[in-house]
Design a protein around this motif. Structure first.
Motif, PDB file in Angstrom:
ATOM      1  N   LYS A 184       0.847  -1.191   0.000  1.00 29.38           N
ATOM      2  CA  LYS A 184       0.000   0.000   0.000  1.00 29.38           C
ATOM      3  C   LYS A 184       0.879   1.236   0.000  1.00 29.38           C
ATOM      4  N   THR A 185       0.557   2.184  -0.862  1.00 26.13           N
ATOM      5  CA  THR A 185       1.313   3.432  -0.923  1.00 26.13           C
ATOM      6  C   THR A 185       0.407   4.601  -0.547  1.00 26.13           C
ATOM      7  N   ASN A 186       1.032   5.683  -0.149  1.00 25.55           N
ATOM      8  CA  ASN A 186       0.317   6.898   0.197  1.00 25.55           C
ATOM      9  C   ASN A 186      -0.305   7.495  -1.065  1.00 25.55           C
ATOM     10  N   GLU A 187      -1.599   7.753  -1.031  1.00 29.23           N
ATOM     11  CA  GLU A 187      -2.277   8.233  -2.231  1.00 29.23           C
ATOM     12  C   GLU A 187      -1.796   9.616  -2.646  1.00 29.23           C
ATOM     13  N   ALA A 188      -1.507  10.465  -1.673  1.00 31.61           N
ATOM     14  CA  ALA A 188      -1.121  11.839  -1.995  1.00 31.61           C
ATOM     15  C   ALA A 188       0.331  11.945  -2.432  1.00 31.61           C
ATOM     16  N   PRO A 241       2.893   9.028  -3.034  1.00 30.72           N
ATOM     17  CA  PRO A 241       3.384   7.646  -2.997  1.00 30.72           C
ATOM     18  C   PRO A 241       4.908   7.584  -2.981  1.00 30.72           C
ATOM     19  N   ALA A 276       1.836   5.126   3.633  1.00 30.18           N
ATOM     20  CA  ALA A 276       0.396   4.973   3.748  1.00 30.18           C
ATOM     21  C   ALA A 276       0.029   4.820   5.218  1.00 30.18           C
TER      22      ALA A 276
END
Length: 739
Positions: free
Chosen positions: A696-700, A702, A707
């Motif tokens: 999972k990566t940070n949406e804002a 990445p 995340a």
């Protein structure tokens, strides 16, 4: 930041795309044909007959040519966080003490006054001011802690409202990273004490202040000896210590200018593994390149371990070239190099260099010292050649056990899956029964010293290898146990997940809790692991093999790099490795049904090596344990410590373990083998190999930001493709072998 990185990459040249003959291999259910197989076509005659020969060697990779920082410019951490065995002392500093008329009048023979000095270098001292029977004032520190100061009081000749005292200059223990904006120049032309006019505690200009030269490092060249050096003499000249705190151990007179001297450039070392700006300033214990060679008939392989945070595939290729040039037709058919992943060695990859701009989140300058990497490659090549030359007829002794996790292993990311498998192989000389080599495979981060250590060390690996070779002498509660002799090698295992000793309290052999983040804790862990291995090899579970087949299978692949942090690092030249399938003249693009892919790819490989009933499976990074051990995410959760939930109650973004990886797991890939060593960071370090179900990566932002939950590892991975490619290649080669 991400959009900036993309634009820069689109307009700047890195390396030209290069095609690869080998594809990435089949999927999990497919058959993958190795691109190199020995015995097999292209591997000399392919014969695997005759006696098994084994040799071993170790070569020091301790850096010997590097400059040093001025420790006065280290971040002023609480000195108690520094390891008590760390002889790092900052430059001299003073403290200011003010006494008002009222305070001075209150000091009587039977009524001393306790006041605090002003803060200098993030600490102050409690000072007791008293009078003697003659009315004279005296002052002394109420407690010395790790350093003290002399104080002289009065007489005060003028009637003033505030009476100012200064302590004498003393040294304070220092550790950690360089202070904020340490390299700003000329604002850091602050002299030896690191204090400029206007700083708290500035005692006035000192040596080097405002001389137009940076003072945060000692520009003395590779030998670290400056003009005018005062040699250590007598007993101090040979005691292995830096007695005069000038950064050089047992230094002699100034021999003249050498490489890097006076070039106004820091030609030093940066510690790898934690944050940036952590300089190496001393050597606590040696770091090594340790190798063993196995030969049978026309097949030969050398497996090495190197005390570094990582060793790129491109560097492995350079070592192979050095060996081929030196040995010619006598060179081994294959070389596998694994890094122990110690976080106390000089940067060998480039991403731990200095951050000098407050707005940056990563270095713009590589942390690698080129001269040290030249030494590493040369010593690795020499160890390979020596191990091949020393090979003797050998029998093998091997065993697989489990270490347990208490006080040894912690998982900092859910799910709580800890692969505590310990696998050992000892090669014994048939002619005299002496030990040639003992290989110890177990997964954990060698990072006990954390980010408060500035000394080079192999962490617990040092104190694991010593007892394997030399035994323990029974002191301080330790058992008396004989060592095996020969060369001990620690091979990193399933270290992802993240496996760490940080946060654990380790009891020494007398039941005392050792200080966290200390060399004492590293020693206790290493020695306890060694005892586990020595006892396992001496147990009835260990098996002895008089002869064994030898084989090598390799599959190369080009791994797509989705990580935008790594894109920027490639742009800045932090990574000394080639990229492939990427056109720097075009916009970087992951590709979809509307646009073509244009991603940098890193060339790497996996290996499957068998020596008798022992298999070595290499992965080019830090493998999550649930990809290795069988059914770890199914009840009764056999690799989760008893009493610990597999998912923490406070996890805001928990992994869906019912969607976890299916087999075959790596420890099931046992064709022709009864024991398996999973060799982490094998022939490369491409970061974490994360299961698909929990990537999972940070949406804002990445890769630049984590995340929610436990997802640090994604920021240090190439992206979601590598895990499937690596597992597919290893599983596919297993199917090829079983055909």
């Amino acid at each position: 930041m991400r959009s900036l990185a993309l634009v820069l990459l689109a307009t700047s040249a890195c390396t030209k795309p290069v095609a690869i003959d080998q594809d990435a291999g089949g999927g999990p259910l497919g058959v993958v044909v190795p691109d190199f197989s020995c015995p097999g076509p292209g591997c000399e005659d392919g014969a695997d007959v005759g006696e098994l020969l084994v040799g071993a060697a170790k070569r020091s990779i301790v850096p010997n040519e590097y400059e040093l920082v001025n420790t006065a410019y280290l971040d002023a951490r609480n000195s108690e966080t520094c390891d008590p065995g760390t002889p790092l002392l900052g430059s001299g500093h003073k403290h200011r003490l003010e006494l008002s008329d009222a305070q001075l009048a209150a000091v009587q023979v039977d009524a001393p006054l306790t006041v605090n000095s002003e803060t200098t270098l993030a600490h102050s001292h409690e000072v007791v001011v008293s009078r003697d029977a003659q009315g004279a004032l005296h002052a002394a520190l109420s407690a010395t802690n790790d350093h003290s100061h002399e104080l002289q009081v009065g007489p005060f000749l003028e009637p003033v409202t505030v009476h100012v005292l200064w302590t004498a200059a003393e040294r304070q223990r220092r550790c950690g990273e360089m202070r904020r904006r340490f390299s700003d120049f000329p604002s850091t032309d602050c002299g030896e004490d690191g204090l400029c006019e206007g700083d708290e505690g500035w005692p006035g200009a000192d040596e080097g202040e405002n001389d137009g030269k940076p003072d945060w490092f000692r520009d003395c060249g590779a030998d670290r000896i400056c003009p005018g050096n005062i040699p250590e003499e007598g007993a101090l000249a040979n005691n292995g210590l830096d007695d005069d705190f000038d950064g050089v151990i047992d230094d002699g007179p100034y021999p003249g200018p050498d490489f890097g001297e006076g070039n106004l450039k820091y030609d030093g070392l940066w510690q790898a593994g934690f944050g940036s700006n952590i300089p190496s300033v001393a050597v606590h214990d040696p770091i090594w390149a340790r190798c063993f060679a196995a030969l049978r008939g026309d097949t030969s392989v050398v497996i090495c371990s190197v005390d570094l945070v990582g060793f790129f595939w491109d560097d492995v290729q350079r070592v192979r070239a050095l060996v081929a040039d030196a040995m010619g037709s006598s060179a081994p058919d294959h070389i596998l190099v694994s890094a122990t992943h110690t976080h106390e060695a000089p940067d060998s990859m480039g991403q731990w260099g200095p951050i000098t701009n407050d707005n940056d989140v990563m270095p713009r300058i590589s942390g690698v010292n080129p001269r040290h990497m030249e030494l590493v490659r040369a010593q690795l090549a020499a160890a390979v050649a020596e191990a091949m030359t020393n090979a003797q007829p050998a029998r093998l002794k091997m065993v697989t056990t489990r270490s347990g996790t208490e006080q040894l292993l912690r998982d900092s990311r859910d799910p709580q899956v800890l692969d505590d498998t310990v696998t050992l192989m000892q090669a014994i000389n048939k002619s005299d029964n002496s030990s040639i080599v003992t290989v110890y495979n177990w997964g954990n981060h060698p990072e006990i010293l954390s980010d408060v250590n500035n000394q080079i060390s192999s962490d617990f690996a040092h104190d694991l290898r010593l007892p394997l070779e030399n035994g323990l002498d029974g002191t301080d509660g330790r058992p008396t146990i004989a060592g095996l002799g020969g060369v001990a090698i620690y091979l990193q295992g399933t270290v992802g997940g993240l496996m760490t000793p940080l946060g654990l309290d380790l009891d020494d052999f007398e039941g005392n809790v050792t200080k966290r983040r200390s060399f004492a804790a590293a020693q206790v862990m290493g020695e306890k692991l060694a005892i586990i291995g020595l006892q396992a090899l001496a147990s009835e579970s260990a098996e002895t093999v008089e002869e064994g087949a030898l084989s090598v299978r390799r599959k190369q692949m080009d791994i797509p790099i989705f990580n935008t942090q790594f894109h920027v690092a490639l742009l800045f030249g932090l990574f000394d490795r080639g990229v492939h399938h990427y056109d720097p003249a075009e916009l970087i693009n992951a590709g979809d049904e509307f646009s073509a892919r244009n991603l940098p790819h890193a060339r790497s490989e996996v290996n499957r090596i068998t020596i008798g009933p022992m298999a070595f499976l290499s992965v080019p990074g830090e493998l999550f344990p649930e990809l290795a051990v069988v059914d770890s995410l199914k009840e009764p959760f056999p690799y989760t410590p008893e009493g610990r939930p597999i998912i923490g109650e406070d996890n805001e973004n928990p992994p869906a373990i019912d969607e976890g990886p299916a087999g075959p797991y790596l420890r099931e890939l046992t064709f022709g083998a009864r024991h398996t060593m999973i060799v982490g960071l094998g022939n490369d370090e491409l970061g974490y190999l994360i299961p698909d179900y929990d990537f999972k990566t940070n949406e804002a932002a990445p890769y630049f930001e984590e995340a929610p939950g436990d997802h640090y590892e994604e920021t240090n991975s190439t992206g979601p493709a590598i895990t499937g490619m690596v597992l597919g290649a290893l599983r596919g080669m297993e199917r090829w072998l079983r055909q």
